[in-house]
Design a protein around this motif. Sequence first.
Motif, PDB file in Angstrom:
ATOM      1  N   ALA A 155     -10.213  -3.875   3.809  1.00  0.00           N
ATOM      2  CA  ALA A 155     -10.643  -3.192   5.024  1.00  0.00           C
ATOM      3  C   ALA A 155     -12.093  -2.715   4.895  1.00  0.00           C
ATOM      4  O   ALA A 155     -12.898  -2.863   5.825  1.00  0.00           O
ATOM      5  CB  ALA A 155      -9.723  -2.012   5.321  1.00  0.00           C
ATOM      6  N   VAL A 156     -12.432  -2.168   3.744  1.00  0.00           N
ATOM      7  CA  VAL A 156     -13.801  -1.688   3.520  1.00  0.00           C
ATOM      8  C   VAL A 156     -14.786  -2.847   3.554  1.00  0.00           C
ATOM      9  O   VAL A 156     -15.902  -2.726   4.074  1.00  0.00           O
ATOM     10  CB  VAL A 156     -13.885  -0.917   2.186  1.00  0.00           C
ATOM     11  N   SER A 157     -14.386  -4.013   3.045  1.00  0.00           N
ATOM     12  CA  SER A 157     -15.274  -5.181   3.062  1.00  0.00           C
ATOM     13  C   SER A 157     -15.564  -5.646   4.482  1.00  0.00           C
ATOM     14  O   SER A 157     -16.560  -6.331   4.732  1.00  0.00           O
ATOM     15  CB  SER A 157     -14.653  -6.322   2.251  1.00  0.00           C
ATOM     16  N   GLN A 158     -14.694  -5.254   5.446  1.00  0.00           N
ATOM     17  CA  GLN A 158     -14.897  -5.603   6.849  1.00  0.00           C
ATOM     18  C   GLN A 158     -15.705  -4.540   7.598  1.00  0.00           C
ATOM     19  O   GLN A 158     -15.898  -4.650   8.803  1.00  0.00           O
ATOM     20  CB  GLN A 158     -13.546  -5.816   7.535  1.00  0.00           C
ATOM     21  N   GLY A 159     -16.143  -3.522   6.890  1.00  0.00           N
ATOM     22  CA  GLY A 159     -16.986  -2.511   7.500  1.00  0.00           C
ATOM     23  C   GLY A 159     -16.317  -1.197   7.815  1.00  0.00           C
ATOM     24  O   GLY A 159     -16.974  -0.255   8.261  1.00  0.00           O
ATOM     25  N   PHE A 160     -15.004  -1.095   7.587  1.00  0.00           N
ATOM     26  CA  PHE A 160     -14.316   0.172   7.839  1.00  0.00           C
ATOM     27  C   PHE A 160     -14.741   1.213   6.800  1.00  0.00           C
ATOM     28  O   PHE A 160     -14.866   0.914   5.614  1.00  0.00           O
ATOM     29  CB  PHE A 160     -12.798  -0.015   7.782  1.00  0.00           C
ATOM     30  N   THR A 161     -14.934   2.428   7.266  1.00  0.00           N
ATOM     31  CA  THR A 161     -15.290   3.531   6.376  1.00  0.00           C
ATOM     32  C   THR A 161     -14.157   4.541   6.253  1.00  0.00           C
ATOM     33  O   THR A 161     -14.348   5.626   5.710  1.00  0.00           O
ATOM     34  CB  THR A 161     -16.559   4.239   6.876  1.00  0.00           C
ATOM     35  N   ALA A 162     -12.990   4.173   6.774  1.00  0.00           N
ATOM     36  CA  ALA A 162     -11.806   5.030   6.657  1.00  0.00           C
ATOM     37  C   ALA A 162     -10.560   4.158   6.711  1.00  0.00           C
ATOM     38  O   ALA A 162     -10.522   3.158   7.444  1.00  0.00           O
ATOM     39  CB  ALA A 162     -11.771   6.079   7.770  1.00  0.00           C
ATOM     40  N   VAL A 163      -9.545   4.535   5.935  1.00  0.00           N
ATOM     41  CA  VAL A 163      -8.270   3.826   5.932  1.00  0.00           C
ATOM     42  C   VAL A 163      -7.149   4.849   6.030  1.00  0.00           C
ATOM     43  O   VAL A 163      -7.303   6.000   5.632  1.00  0.00           O
ATOM     44  CB  VAL A 163      -8.091   2.965   4.662  1.00  0.00           C
ATOM     45  N   LYS A 164      -6.016   4.401   6.569  1.00  0.00           N
ATOM     46  CA  LYS A 164      -4.838   5.266   6.621  1.00  0.00           C
ATOM     47  C   LYS A 164      -3.673   4.579   5.923  1.00  0.00           C
ATOM     48  O   LYS A 164      -3.446   3.382   6.113  1.00  0.00           O
ATOM     49  CB  LYS A 164      -4.445   5.606   8.051  1.00  0.00           C
ATOM     50  N   VAL A 165      -2.933   5.373   5.129  1.00  0.00           N
ATOM     51  CA  VAL A 165      -1.812   4.821   4.386  1.00  0.00           C
ATOM     52  C   VAL A 165      -0.650   5.800   4.376  1.00  0.00           C
ATOM     53  O   VAL A 165      -0.841   7.013   4.294  1.00  0.00           O
ATOM     54  CB  VAL A 165      -2.236   4.488   2.930  1.00  0.00           C
ATOM     55  N   ASP A 166       0.549   5.248   4.495  1.00  0.00           N
ATOM     56  CA  ASP A 166       1.765   5.994   4.188  1.00  0.00           C
ATOM     57  C   ASP A 166       2.218   5.507   2.822  1.00  0.00           C
ATOM     58  O   ASP A 166       2.806   4.422   2.699  1.00  0.00           O
ATOM     59  CB  ASP A 166       2.847   5.744   5.227  1.00  0.00           C
ATOM     60  N   PRO A 167       1.953   6.257   1.758  1.00  0.00           N
ATOM     61  CA  PRO A 167       2.225   5.766   0.399  1.00  0.00           C
ATOM     62  C   PRO A 167       3.695   5.727   0.039  1.00  0.00           C
ATOM     63  O   PRO A 167       4.056   5.164  -0.998  1.00  0.00           O
ATOM     64  CB  PRO A 167       1.471   6.772  -0.478  1.00  0.00           C
ATOM     65  N   LEU A 168       4.554   6.315   0.893  1.00  0.00           N
ATOM     66  CA  LEU A 168       5.979   6.341   0.569  1.00  0.00           C
ATOM     67  C   LEU A 168       6.850   5.687   1.638  1.00  0.00           C
ATOM     68  O   LEU A 168       8.073   5.812   1.591  1.00  0.00           O
ATOM     69  CB  LEU A 168       6.442   7.783   0.341  1.00  0.00           C
ATOM     70  N   GLN A 169       6.243   5.007   2.605  1.00  0.00           N
ATOM     71  CA  GLN A 169       7.065   4.352   3.622  1.00  0.00           C
ATOM     72  C   GLN A 169       7.913   3.240   2.999  1.00  0.00           C
ATOM     73  O   GLN A 169       9.029   2.981   3.438  1.00  0.00           O
ATOM     74  CB  GLN A 169       6.190   3.773   4.738  1.00  0.00           C
TER      75      GLN A 169
END
Length: 390
Positions: A155-169
Amino acid sequence: MKITKIDIFCADYDPQAPNEPVFIRIHTDEGICGFGEAGVAYGNSKHAAIGQLRDFASLIIGQNPMQIEKIWNRLQKETFWGLGGGTVIFSAISAIDIALWDIKGKVLRAPVYELLGGKMREEVRAYASQIQFGWDGDAKALVGVDAYAEAAQKAVSQGFTAVKVDPLQRDENGKKNYRNAGLLSSDKLKLCRDRLTAIREAVGESVDIILELHAKSDFCAALQISRLAEDLNILYLEEPFGPLNPDLMAKFKAQTTIPLASGERIYSRYGYRPFLESRSLDVIQPDIANCGGISEAKKICDMAQIYDVLVQTHICGGPISNAAALQIEAVIPNFCIHEYHVGNMTPFSRSLGIYDDAPVQGNIRIPDRPGIGQEIPEEIIQKCTFLTVE
């Protein structure tokens, strides 16, 4: 100008699709039509929304579509159940309201944002949402730990400067992870910490991480997770638990240093009022397709500004929902960031709209097209489960 008929249709023709968006198209006697969306494309409410839209559609036939506030108030105050609100009622009101704003913009040959006060920004910063399903456009559940870091890097390589994750889903094998039965076990806490740490190390300190819990944890488990994440510079913690007890959110805020967010399951000004008055949320997340539409979303955002609360509209449906959100985000001063969901990357989702308003280098330019700036292709409509109210 009068409303002549309303088409209600559900994009339920692809068994591999990430969701089944419910749309409407309001027709007028002057040949101008507007599109709306009921924000229940996931979960278990699509048939209820279709039925509610069918009931409400019969109430607005013959009405002047330019009288948006009049129609909104009639649907809320003169339908008996409207005064009680809830997901289904407000998703139907939202779909109708979005479509009416679309018509008004087309009649006046102006984007909706012009009718709401004009743009404050030319583009919006977006984040890569739900990277636990990868970032390849096919939305598959990831396993282990390293794959989470790789998705964030992509995602960062595509230019995003923020990501969202649910680490326990999902658990370490990619299967659904049940986590709403009190305190979390040490192995689940370790998996959560390992995944968050891997993402932070992969993207560095300059990229924002949004921690998502989907309200699948209770108060105690959410507190455990917030404490193990406090040193990872989390932008905000989303839906630590459900929103039905606003007092609980205020108590939780007093015990964490991470900013809190919620709102996709909060409807109308009345639903947001206790959270704003207690200042228990730092970021609200109204879904334009279920909070009451563009009309109500603007009022909610203006209320939030009084309390220095930021806005990240929730987007997990189809292109009409996304288009309506962009119109609101263009004009509000307390805008935070735009959600670009992994499901929106699929060929199915991208085929639902005539225009592909996807991020470029992590930003989405506000479209200048009349109305909400989006329509559903006729060939897509013909594939959908479809009914018309005249």
